[in-house]
Design a protein around this motif. Structure first.
Motif, PDB file in Angstrom:
ATOM      1  N   GLU A 106       0.828  -1.212   0.000  1.00 40.15           N
ATOM      2  CA  GLU A 106       0.000   0.000   0.000  1.00 40.15           C
ATOM      3  C   GLU A 106       0.863   1.263   0.000  1.00 40.15           C
ATOM      4  OE1 GLU A 106      -4.169   1.381   2.038  1.00 40.15           O
ATOM      5  OE2 GLU A 106      -3.370  -0.644   2.294  1.00 40.15           O
ATOM      6  N   GLY A 107       0.431   2.259  -0.806  1.00 44.01           N
ATOM      7  CA  GLY A 107       1.144   3.534  -0.830  1.00 44.01           C
ATOM      8  C   GLY A 107       2.321   3.556  -1.783  1.00 44.01           C
ATOM      9  N   GLN A 108       2.629   2.421  -2.373  1.00 44.19           N
ATOM     10  CA  GLN A 108       3.771   2.397  -3.289  1.00 44.19           C
ATOM     11  C   GLN A 108       3.270   2.374  -4.724  1.00 44.19           C
ATOM     12  OE1 GLN A 108       6.664  -0.707  -2.398  1.00 44.19           O
ATOM     13  NE2 GLN A 108       7.607  -0.387  -4.382  1.00 44.19           N
ATOM     14  N   SER A 109       3.824   3.243  -5.560  1.00 39.07           N
ATOM     15  CA  SER A 109       3.378   3.251  -6.954  1.00 39.07           C
ATOM     16  C   SER A 109       4.402   2.542  -7.830  1.00 39.07           C
ATOM     17  CB  SER A 109       3.158   4.688  -7.430  1.00 39.07           C
ATOM     18  OG  SER A 109       4.350   5.415  -7.259  1.00 39.07           O
TER      19      SER A 109
END
Ligand SMILES: [Zn+2]
Length: 160
Positions: A106-109
């Motif tokens: 989560e939160g990582q692109s």
């Protein structure tokens, strides 16, 4: 089949008779043309401009002719580029599949290289066949930019 004569090259002047796009949802493009074959002399060195007259409409076309050695070098370069494109295509595809298939925390692109690899896949897919074809048929003869009456013409390589 004509036997090649050293120092000369055969090209076809293609006169486009009609170029129509019909249909609304499914578009069909129909092009009709007439090819006229010319034999042009290659220069000893460098390049040379020759004038070809289209037998269909009398338009005079200017073509640039290069030496056979130069045409051969261009064919080799095009083939090398085609092979490089194939390598880039598979490398970019493998990378895109690998990155795209990962479940990200989560939160990582996705890395910036991901969209670049997608673009590379599409570009090399479109360009590779063109390079392969030109790497085979390129004959060192090109049509110089032509004003209006010459627009509906193109030069085609003739296989010896
Ligand atoms: Zn013509």
């Amino acid at each position: 089949m004509n036997r090649p004569i050293p120092g000369t090259v055969e090209v076809a002047v293609r006169h486009i008779l009609s170029d129509k796009v019909t249909g609304f949802l499914v578009r069909t493009r129909s092009i009709t043309w007439k090819d006229s074959v010319f034999r042009v002399r290659r220069p000893g060195t460098g390049k040379q401009t020759v004038e070809l007259t289209c037998p269909v409409c009398d338009a005079s076309l200017l073509a640039e002719v290069r030496t056979e050695a130069r045409a051969r070098r261009t064919r080799i370069v095009l083939r090398v580029l085609a092979v490089l494109c194939v390598i880039v295509f598979f490398a970019a595809l493998a990378y895109a599949v690998h990155e795209g298939g990962r479940t990200l925390p989560e939160g990582q692109s996705l890395p910036a290289l991901f969209p670049i690899s997608i673009v590379a896949v599409f570009v090399t897919f479109a360009v590779t066949p063109v390079l392969f074809i030109h790497g085979r048929v390129h004959n060192g003869v090109s049509l110089l930019d032509a004003p209006k009456p010459r627009r509906r013409h193109s030069l085609r390589p003739v296989k010896g």
